[in-house]
Design a protein around this motif. Sequence first.
Motif, PDB file in Angstrom:
ATOM      1  N   ILE A 164      21.017  51.007  31.052  1.00 21.57           N
ATOM      2  CA  ILE A 164      21.590  51.234  32.377  1.00 21.57           C
ATOM      3  C   ILE A 164      22.906  50.487  32.566  1.00 21.57           C
ATOM      4  CG2 ILE A 164      20.531  49.327  33.660  1.00 21.57           C
ATOM      5  CD1 ILE A 164      19.829  51.390  35.839  1.00 21.57           C
ATOM      6  N   LEU A 165      23.159  49.482  31.721  1.00 18.52           N
ATOM      7  CA  LEU A 165      24.373  48.673  31.866  1.00 18.52           C
ATOM      8  C   LEU A 165      25.639  49.522  31.769  1.00 18.52           C
ATOM      9  CD1 LEU A 165      25.849  45.941  32.034  1.00 18.52           C
ATOM     10  CD2 LEU A 165      25.567  45.746  29.558  1.00 18.52           C
ATOM     11  N   ASN A 166      25.692  50.430  30.801  1.00 17.56           N
ATOM     12  CA  ASN A 166      26.887  51.252  30.643  1.00 17.56           C
ATOM     13  C   ASN A 166      27.149  52.129  31.860  1.00 17.56           C
ATOM     14  OD1 ASN A 166      27.969  50.402  28.206  1.00 17.56           O
ATOM     15  ND2 ASN A 166      26.733  51.796  26.975  1.00 17.56           N
ATOM     16  N   ASP A 167      26.096  52.613  32.502  1.00 14.66           N
ATOM     17  CA  ASP A 167      26.283  53.396  33.729  1.00 14.66           C
ATOM     18  C   ASP A 167      26.895  52.524  34.831  1.00 14.66           C
ATOM     19  OD1 ASP A 167      25.234  55.661  32.563  1.00 14.66           O
ATOM     20  OD2 ASP A 167      23.189  55.274  33.261  1.00 14.66           O
ATOM     21  N   LEU A 168      26.426  51.290  34.936  1.00  8.93           N
ATOM     22  CA  LEU A 168      26.968  50.385  35.951  1.00  8.93           C
ATOM     23  C   LEU A 168      28.418  50.022  35.652  1.00  8.93           C
ATOM     24  CD1 LEU A 168      23.865  48.014  36.279  1.00  8.93           C
ATOM     25  CD2 LEU A 168      24.595  49.783  37.889  1.00  8.93           C
ATOM     26  N   LEU A 169      28.768  49.903  34.377  1.00 13.15           N
ATOM     27  CA  LEU A 169      30.155  49.622  34.002  1.00 13.15           C
ATOM     28  C   LEU A 169      31.066  50.786  34.385  1.00 13.15           C
ATOM     29  CD1 LEU A 169      29.703  47.929  30.496  1.00 13.15           C
ATOM     30  CD2 LEU A 169      30.524  46.834  32.582  1.00 13.15           C
ATOM     31  N   ARG A 170      30.606  52.004  34.140  1.00 13.43           N
ATOM     32  CA  ARG A 170      31.408  53.181  34.513  1.00 13.43           C
ATOM     33  C   ARG A 170      31.627  53.227  36.018  1.00 13.43           C
ATOM     34  NH1 ARG A 170      27.743  55.633  30.799  1.00 13.43           N
ATOM     35  NH2 ARG A 170      28.732  56.104  28.789  1.00 13.43           N
ATOM     36  N   GLN A 171      30.560  52.923  36.769  1.00 10.80           N
ATOM     37  CA  GLN A 171      30.684  52.923  38.224  1.00 10.80           C
ATOM     38  C   GLN A 171      31.682  51.876  38.697  1.00 10.80           C
ATOM     39  OE1 GLN A 171      26.760  52.400  39.882  1.00 10.80           O
ATOM     40  NE2 GLN A 171      25.934  54.212  38.834  1.00 10.80           N
ATOM     41  N   GLY A 172      31.804  50.782  37.969  1.00  4.28           N
ATOM     42  CA  GLY A 172      32.745  49.718  38.328  1.00  4.28           C
ATOM     43  C   GLY A 172      34.117  49.912  37.737  1.00  4.28           C
ATOM     44  N   GLY A 173      34.353  51.052  37.074  1.00  4.84           N
ATOM     45  CA  GLY A 173      35.659  51.342  36.509  1.00  4.84           C
ATOM     46  C   GLY A 173      35.947  50.636  35.209  1.00  4.84           C
ATOM     47  N   GLU A 174      34.920  50.181  34.515  1.00  5.36           N
ATOM     48  CA  GLU A 174      35.094  49.479  33.237  1.00  5.36           C
ATOM     49  C   GLU A 174      34.664  50.379  32.078  1.00  5.36           C
ATOM     50  OE1 GLU A 174      36.473  46.587  32.844  1.00  5.36           O
ATOM     51  OE2 GLU A 174      36.585  45.987  34.964  1.00  5.36           O
ATOM     52  N   LEU A 524      22.423  42.399  39.758  1.00  8.58           N
ATOM     53  CA  LEU A 524      23.339  41.340  39.342  1.00  8.58           C
ATOM     54  C   LEU A 524      24.651  41.830  38.737  1.00  8.58           C
ATOM     55  CD1 LEU A 524      21.134  38.512  37.786  1.00  8.58           C
ATOM     56  CD2 LEU A 524      22.466  38.459  39.883  1.00  8.58           C
ATOM     57  N   VAL A 525      24.654  42.950  38.042  1.00  6.43           N
ATOM     58  CA  VAL A 525      25.862  43.386  37.336  1.00  6.43           C
ATOM     59  C   VAL A 525      27.044  43.574  38.295  1.00  6.43           C
ATOM     60  CG1 VAL A 525      26.902  45.311  36.080  1.00  6.43           C
ATOM     61  CG2 VAL A 525      24.767  44.303  35.272  1.00  6.43           C
ATOM     62  N   LEU A 527      27.579  42.183  41.185  1.00  3.27           N
ATOM     63  CA  LEU A 527      27.963  40.862  41.672  1.00  3.27           C
ATOM     64  C   LEU A 527      28.664  40.056  40.580  1.00  3.27           C
ATOM     65  CD1 LEU A 527      24.698  39.924  43.629  1.00  3.27           C
ATOM     66  CD2 LEU A 527      26.878  40.699  44.593  1.00  3.27           C
ATOM     67  N   ALA A 528      28.166  40.135  39.358  1.00  2.00           N
ATOM     68  CA  ALA A 528      28.765  39.397  38.250  1.00  2.00           C
ATOM     69  C   ALA A 528      30.175  39.896  37.947  1.00  2.00           C
ATOM     70  CB  ALA A 528      27.896  39.524  37.011  1.00  2.00           C
ATOM     71  N   MET A 529      30.389  41.193  38.053  1.00  4.12           N
ATOM     72  CA  MET A 529      31.720  41.753  37.782  1.00  4.12           C
ATOM     73  C   MET A 529      32.729  41.289  38.836  1.00  4.12           C
ATOM     74  SD  MET A 529      30.570  45.582  36.554  1.00  4.12           S
ATOM     75  CE  MET A 529      32.241  46.229  36.410  1.00  4.12           C
ATOM     76  N   ILE A 530      32.298  41.227  40.082  1.00  2.99           N
ATOM     77  CA  ILE A 530      33.188  40.734  41.137  1.00  2.99           C
ATOM     78  C   ILE A 530      33.523  39.268  40.891  1.00  2.99           C
ATOM     79  CG2 ILE A 530      33.329  40.215  43.604  1.00  2.99           C
ATOM     80  CD1 ILE A 530      31.554  42.693  44.068  1.00  2.99           C
ATOM     81  N   MET A 531      32.512  38.461  40.586  1.00  4.71           N
ATOM     82  CA  MET A 531      32.714  37.041  40.345  1.00  4.71           C
ATOM     83  C   MET A 531      33.611  36.820  39.130  1.00  4.71           C
ATOM     84  SD  MET A 531      29.886  34.005  39.825  1.00  4.71           S
ATOM     85  CE  MET A 531      29.295  34.680  38.284  1.00  4.71           C
ATOM     86  N   ALA A 536      38.735  35.001  36.638  1.00 11.38           N
ATOM     87  CA  ALA A 536      39.585  35.419  35.503  1.00 11.38           C
ATOM     88  C   ALA A 536      38.791  35.490  34.203  1.00 11.38           C
ATOM     89  CB  ALA A 536      40.770  34.479  35.346  1.00 11.38           C
ATOM     90  N   ILE A 537      37.543  35.977  34.303  1.00 16.04           N
ATOM     91  CA  ILE A 537      36.687  36.181  33.137  1.00 16.04           C
ATOM     92  C   ILE A 537      36.555  37.685  32.908  1.00 16.04           C
ATOM     93  CG2 ILE A 537      34.332  35.875  32.226  1.00 16.04           C
ATOM     94  CD1 ILE A 537      34.093  33.378  33.912  1.00 16.04           C
ATOM     95  N   ASP A 538      36.402  38.102  31.652  1.00 16.18           N
ATOM     96  CA  ASP A 538      36.224  39.520  31.342  1.00 16.18           C
ATOM     97  C   ASP A 538      34.975  40.043  32.049  1.00 16.18           C
ATOM     98  OD1 ASP A 538      35.937  42.031  30.296  1.00 16.18           O
ATOM     99  OD2 ASP A 538      35.875  41.409  28.192  1.00 16.18           O
ATOM    100  N   PRO A 539      35.111  40.996  32.971  1.00 16.02           N
ATOM    101  CA  PRO A 539      33.932  41.512  33.704  1.00 16.02           C
ATOM    102  C   PRO A 539      32.886  42.134  32.785  1.00 16.02           C
ATOM    103  CG  PRO A 539      35.970  42.196  34.766  1.00 16.02           C
ATOM    104  CD  PRO A 539      36.346  41.604  33.447  1.00 16.02           C
ATOM    105  N   ARG A 540      33.364  42.798  31.730  1.00 15.07           N
ATOM    106  CA  ARG A 540      32.428  43.433  30.797  1.00 15.07           C
ATOM    107  C   ARG A 540      31.567  42.382  30.099  1.00 15.07           C
ATOM    108  NH1 ARG A 540      34.641  45.458  26.624  1.00 15.07           N
ATOM    109  NH2 ARG A 540      33.361  47.309  26.228  1.00 15.07           N
ATOM    110  N   ALA A 541      32.175  41.245  29.782  1.00 12.15           N
ATOM    111  CA  ALA A 541      31.432  40.183  29.093  1.00 12.15           C
ATOM    112  C   ALA A 541      30.325  39.619  29.977  1.00 12.15           C
ATOM    113  CB  ALA A 541      32.389  39.073  28.672  1.00 12.15           C
TER     114      ALA A 541
END
Length: 600
Positions: A164-174, A524-525, A527-531, A536-541
């Motif tokens: 499901i992580l990849n779907d959440l990344l796509r939704q966040g534009g990553e 969490l994903v 929220l973690a991407m926003i944080m 200045a951390i890679d959101p994908r990481a």
Amino acid sequence: MIFGMSLEMGLTFLVLAVTILLFVTEILRVDVVAVLVILILAWTGLVSPAQALSGLASNAVVSMAAIMILGRGMERAGVVHKISRAVLRIAGSDERRLIGITSWVVGLISSFMQNVGSVALFLPAVLRISKSTRTPASRLLMPMGFAAILGGTLSMVGSSPLIILNDLLRQGGEEPFGIFSVTPIGVILLGSGIGYFMIFGHRLLPKKFGPGADFSSQEDLIETWRLPAIVSYYFVSWKSDLVDKAREDIRLRRNYGITLLAIVEGKEVTYSPWRRTRFAPGQELALLGEPEDVERFAAEHDLWKITDEARFCDLLSQAEAGFAEVVVRPRAPIVGKTPREISIRKNYGVEPIILLSGTQEEKKEFDDRPLNPGDTFVIHGLWDRIRKIGSNRNFVLLTPVEAGSLDRSKAIPATLCFLGAIALSLAGVQLSIALLSGALAMVLLKVISIDEAYEAVDWRTIVLLAGLIPLGIAMEETGAASAIALALIDHLQGGPTIVVLLAVAALATLLSLTISNVAATVLLVPLAMIMAKDLAIDPRALALLVGVSASNSFILPTHQVNALLMAPGGYTNADYLRAGGVMTVIFIFVAALMIYLFYM
């Protein structure tokens, strides 16, 4: 509002705290705690009655029951026997090698298969290996289960959070990750977990054989009758004077005090060889007796000792064969006849070790002694044959049979049912439907009966899972889970990168224990991407760290794999806290460090 929390949120935290306390203290059995949680949540209105009972029909619970049935079918069909013998040929009986080999195999399989499915495939095999090598099941099952969970981090399709992580990344534009992007991290996590158990397992894991592996009756027989318990293996050389002689010509019991249990010739095994069976070059003999007596016999007849006994581990193990007491029935047709006349080895397929007639015990020569009502034999043989002799009108079986019979004719349909269920799940069919279809197919194809299917289900595990699912629903719907996440993320603003990574990994771990790992990832994903962008951390990481850490479920039997292994391994909550607590800490540090090294 109490301390900034709604009443519902406060009650949910209270239920969670009480649940954890009951799990840790073990005041009540885990399934009783689960039922208590269901009722408290329903009575307090934290979830609706339908939601409180939804766990009983959940995908996880139905999948668990179906897997137990599939495992029983694979065991009955003899497929598990073949798997266990293959593992034993490689690992022998060394505990550390067994842990290493089974854990790596299960972990690698879990990279593309649901981890509970890979565990279901190997669970019966590992239990059989435990019996064969007399290694406590508790020393093997937890490392295998943890390896299955860790194996889910080897690919992006190995666990539900990573899928499901990849779907959440796509939704966040990553940009989404490739299927093997997580593999380097997964390999190090899996290797760390296996190494941890291989080094410290003997100190952390309990010594329990689990249900169905109780050796007490065998040990009682050996002690009561003062039976030799050591089986030695010797090779008949071409120059041995045994060649072309019949068994009865040697008088093994009278001359040496030893018993011939089996003859191995190529791939054929003859158990309890008939008295007229002849010896031939190349045969391998399984001899029961004191080592000095066996060695004297071997020296006098030019037999070569087989030092590599690993391939024989399963041949006469207590999973396959054992000792039993049988009594001659009053008015039985064999009364007055001798063991030689009834051809006990040829007709019943068992080896008579001792004959007790009245108060007189015979261990060496009793082949020509007439049998009386009430005479007691101590015999050795395959459990299937011992079971049959117990249903014979001549004998009463006094020893409980410790193993189920195998029907190897069902091996192909059983394997097809199991692999078919796994294939359906890989093709996108919901896991519970796929596995339940395979379980029903086993019943319809008569691999197992419907009664055996019901008996295969461990209802304590089913109730445990069913009770935890509505607690996760309450955590989500009352906002308790979100409150925990937001509070921690607020405190992390401006902190060192490695501290942020460790905290996020710990938070994902905590939430995966209280709500489902998928729910923890979904929560969490974003929220973690926003944080990550603020720091200045890679959101994908940071998102990947959440997806990986959502599999860090070792400290309590809340994960499906841990719940499945709890009963067979005889584990308690304290066992998971002790061994799983250390594994949880290792996982958090390794996962955070790998993300830091690879992406920062």
